[in-house]
Design an enzyme around this catalytic site. Structure first.
Site, PDB file in Angstrom:
ATOM      1  N   TYR A 183       0.825  -1.210   0.000  1.00  0.00           N
ATOM      2  CA  TYR A 183       0.000   0.000   0.000  1.00  0.00           C
ATOM      3  C   TYR A 183       0.860   1.262   0.000  1.00  0.00           C
ATOM      4  O   TYR A 183       0.400   2.318  -0.423  1.00  0.00           O
ATOM      5  CB  TYR A 183      -0.916   0.012   1.226  1.00  0.00           C
ATOM      6  N   VAL A 184       2.101   1.135   0.487  1.00  0.00           N
ATOM      7  CA  VAL A 184       2.986   2.300   0.497  1.00  0.00           C
ATOM      8  C   VAL A 184       3.936   2.282  -0.698  1.00  0.00           C
ATOM      9  O   VAL A 184       4.018   3.238  -1.473  1.00  0.00           O
ATOM     10  CB  VAL A 184       3.772   2.361   1.832  1.00  0.00           C
TER      11      VAL A 184
ATOM     12  N   THR B  79       5.585  -3.902   8.726  1.00  0.00           N
ATOM     13  CA  THR B  79       6.144  -3.969  10.091  1.00  0.00           C
ATOM     14  C   THR B  79       4.991  -4.256  11.055  1.00  0.00           C
ATOM     15  O   THR B  79       4.606  -3.386  11.840  1.00  0.00           O
ATOM     16  CB  THR B  79       6.841  -2.649  10.469  1.00  0.00           C
TER      17      THR B  79
ATOM     18  N   ALA C  74      -2.460   8.496   3.463  1.00  0.00           N
ATOM     19  CA  ALA C  74      -3.596   7.784   4.051  1.00  0.00           C
ATOM     20  C   ALA C  74      -4.238   6.959   2.945  1.00  0.00           C
ATOM     21  O   ALA C  74      -4.406   7.455   1.819  1.00  0.00           O
ATOM     22  CB  ALA C  74      -4.605   8.779   4.611  1.00  0.00           C
TER      23      ALA C  74
ATOM     24  N   ALA D 227       2.867  11.195  15.011  1.00  0.00           N
ATOM     25  CA  ALA D 227       1.787  11.720  14.158  1.00  0.00           C
ATOM     26  C   ALA D 227       0.587  10.770  14.186  1.00  0.00           C
ATOM     27  O   ALA D 227      -0.565  11.200  14.343  1.00  0.00           O
ATOM     28  CB  ALA D 227       2.291  11.907  12.726  1.00  0.00           C
TER      29      ALA D 227
ATOM     30  N   PHE E 206     -11.709   3.537  15.050  1.00  0.00           N
ATOM     31  CA  PHE E 206     -10.741   3.581  13.941  1.00  0.00           C
ATOM     32  C   PHE E 206     -10.217   2.184  13.656  1.00  0.00           C
ATOM     33  O   PHE E 206     -10.230   1.301  14.506  1.00  0.00           O
ATOM     34  CB  PHE E 206      -9.599   4.566  14.220  1.00  0.00           C
TER      35      PHE E 206
ATOM     36  N   CYS F  40      -2.327   0.816  10.538  1.00  0.00           N
ATOM     37  CA  CYS F  40      -1.277   1.618  11.172  1.00  0.00           C
ATOM     38  C   CYS F  40      -1.569   2.115  12.575  1.00  0.00           C
ATOM     39  O   CYS F  40      -0.722   1.978  13.459  1.00  0.00           O
ATOM     40  CB  CYS F  40      -0.951   2.812  10.290  1.00  0.00           C
TER      41      CYS F  40
ATOM     42  N   LYS G 286     -12.092   1.891   5.906  1.00  0.00           N
ATOM     43  CA  LYS G 286     -12.577   3.223   5.572  1.00  0.00           C
ATOM     44  C   LYS G 286     -12.977   3.210   4.101  1.00  0.00           C
ATOM     45  O   LYS G 286     -12.699   2.229   3.396  1.00  0.00           O
ATOM     46  CB  LYS G 286     -11.506   4.291   5.839  1.00  0.00           C
TER      47      LYS G 286
ATOM     48  N   ARG H 189     -21.242   5.183  11.053  1.00  0.00           N
ATOM     49  CA  ARG H 189     -20.364   6.213  10.479  1.00  0.00           C
ATOM     50  C   ARG H 189     -21.023   7.585  10.411  1.00  0.00           C
ATOM     51  O   ARG H 189     -20.428   8.523   9.885  1.00  0.00           O
ATOM     52  CB  ARG H 189     -19.925   5.793   9.069  1.00  0.00           C
TER      53      ARG H 189
END
Ligand SMILES: NC(=O)c1ccc[n+]([C@@H]2O[C@H](COP(=O)([O-])OP(=O)(O)OC[C@H]3O[C@@H](n4cnc5c(N)ncnc54)[C@H](O)[C@@H]3O)[C@@H](O)[C@H]2O)c1
Length: 478
Positions: free
Chosen positions: A13-14, A91, A164, A223, A272, A276, A339, A441
């Site tokens: 995803y990254v 990770t 995100a 963050a 949530f 991550c 989400k 939601r």
């Protein structure tokens, strides 16, 4: 050195979106994204479906792939020819041994570092893009140095990713900031300059923030902890609202209008999810415990505990509203991704809610626009630990109307836009009566739904009319 070739280890995803946008904006750089998974690489090379869904991503991949963007399983060649190597592997939280359930499992980072050590020659800049514990760069350097070939040298940088899911392309194109941490030596600072130069192809230099490596590593955890903390804070107040008659949306609006606070991440919900927030906060908690800072650890642990409380509160509300039993009731679950605009289900609240209802004997009819059916089944199997329950009591649907037909209740678990514009009159007509909606939601028009005849429950708002109606309906067909 001028960076001409980049290798990214990890096509997830990254790694995938980051390198696609980088390739789009840096036509002078050749970027190869590599992964151990043949299937994942085959999907990145396909024209039909990428391994992940992100709005706008397919167009960028199609524009760059074969030009200066390549996806490959030939990790060795990509490492050898690269000037700069991103480590963008997963990770996850450790599931066994020391730090189980809290510490980050660095085995994939270590695996990537070992591959670099075994195959790299010449000068390489190695960039930690994965989210890692503070001082992980030191461990990577130890592996690289211990296997150092005579003609090789390394600089390690920290460059955490802040995208995100669901808005990854826009986040990468218009990043709030790019963080680069490096050593304060002349070589370290030169490596920082090289990576800054890559980003400055499209990010204004004022937004490329440089700092020491440990600050950069900790800033990423910080963050995510701050973002999740805001959600837990508003969710904690949603419970107060339900008990008092205050409306959490009104409270969030009032609070968010303060420019010192701001309106973002103040939307109360079922909780949530995502790969991550939980993992990174648990990692922070573990680091604090290891540093003998129990008060700090306990402080951040509360953010996770509040999220668990919110998910369980919502699931229990469903059961209690349905006359304290959902055994053999048919319940539609709309949305399974954590989400909207992603197919990712990691830590999705829908998994928690579904598992709770299955344990209570409910029959679930699940629909999500982007999550693959096998993913839903896998998630529920690993969470219930009972494939029989999933085989017997779960049906996956390909649209919301068939999922909701003949059900006793409908639960919105993901805020997909298409759920807002469904024909609820038709859905109401096709549901069992009394028909319930649980809006986890807060995306639906509750007054409209109540006027149609639905019993509506949501987060952070007492539905007065519904309480009265629910008790008035106790003798109806269930
Ligand atoms: N997903 C997000 O929204 C997000 C955002 C910011 C940061 N991050 C962080 O970025 C990192 C990557 O996350 P992700 O969501 O992309 O993970 P992911 O699981 O989607 O992808 C990781 C990929 O790395 C591959 N891999 C593992 N070891 C490898 C090796 N030795 N060689 C080659 N490939 C290997 C895996 O096969 C997998 O495809 C994590 O540390 C995560 O915390 C994620």
């Amino acid at each position: 050195m001028v960076i001409q070739k980049i290798c990214c280890i990890g096509a997830g995803y990254v790694g995938g979106p980051t390198c696609s946008v980088m390739a789009l904006k840096c036509p002078d750089i050749e970027i190869t994204v590599v992964d151990l998974s043949k299937d994942r690489i085959a999907q990145w090379n396909s024209n039909e479906k990428l391994p992940i869904f992100e709005p706008g991503l397919m167009e960028i991949v199609q524009q760059c792939r074969g030009r200066n963007l390549f996806f490959s399983t030939d990790i060795v060649s990509a490492i050898r020819k690269a000037d700069l190597i991103f480590i963008s592997v997963n990770t996850p939280t450790k599931t066994f041994g020391m730090g189980k359930g809290r510490a980050a499992d660095l085995k994939y980072v270590e695996g990537a570092a070992r591959m670099i050590a075994e195959n790299a020659e010449g000068n390489k800049i190695v960039v930690e893009k994965s989210t890692v514990p503070v001082r992980a760069a030191e461990s990577i350097m130890n592996i690289l140095k211990a296997n150092n070939k005579p003609n090789s040298s390394y600089q390690i940088l920290s460059n955490p990713e802040f995208l995100a899911e669901g808005t990854a392309v826009q986040d990468l194109l218009h990043a709030d900031r790019v963080l680069i941490g490096g050593e304060e030596t002349a070589e370290g600072q030169e490596a920082v300059r090289q990576l800054s130069w890559v980003y400055e192809h499209w990010i204004p230099s004022s937004k490329v923030v440089t700092m020491n490596t440990w600050s950069s590593e900790l800033s990423k955890l910080a963050a995510n902890a701050f973002l999740a903390q805001r959600i837990s804070s508003i969710n904690s107040l949603s419970a107060v609202c339900e008990a008092t008659g205050a409306d959490v949306s009104e409270v969030a609006r009032a609070v968010g209008l303060d420019t010192r606070i701001g309106p973002k991440f103040l939307q109360a919900s079922v909780g949530f999810g995502g790969s991550c927030f939980q993992k990174d906060i648990l990692n922070l908690v573990y680091i604090c415990e290891c540093l003998n800072l129990p008060h700090v650890a306990a402080y951040w642990q509360q953010v996770i505990d509040m999220n668990e409380y919110q998910k369980s509160r919502f699931a229990e509300k469903v059961v209690s509203s349905l006359f304290n039993t959902v055994t053999d009731k048919r319940i539609a679950v709309l949305g399974f991704a954590f989400k909207k605009n992603t197919g990712d289900t990691r830590e999705s609240p829908a998994i928690y809610v579904s598992t709770h209802l299955l344990a209570e004997g409910a029959h679930l009819h699940i629909y999500d626009p982007k999550v693959e059916p096998h993913q839903i089944v896998d998630d529920l199997n690993s969470s219930t630990m009972d494939p029989d329950i999933v085989n017997r009591n779960v049906v996956i649907h390909s649209d919301a109307y068939s999922a909701t037909k003949n059900t006793h209740a409908l639960i919105v678990c993901t805020e997909w836009d298409e759920f807002v514009t469904l024909d609820y009159e038709k859905i109401y007509a096709d549901m069992m009566k009394p028909a319930y909606i649980f809006d986890g939601r807060k995306i639906l028009d509750h007054d409209f739904l109540q006027n149609l005849g639905f019993h509506v429950q949501t987060i952070g708002k007492k539905m007065h009319r519904d309480v009265a109606r629910a008790w008035g309906c106790q003798n109806h067909q269930m």
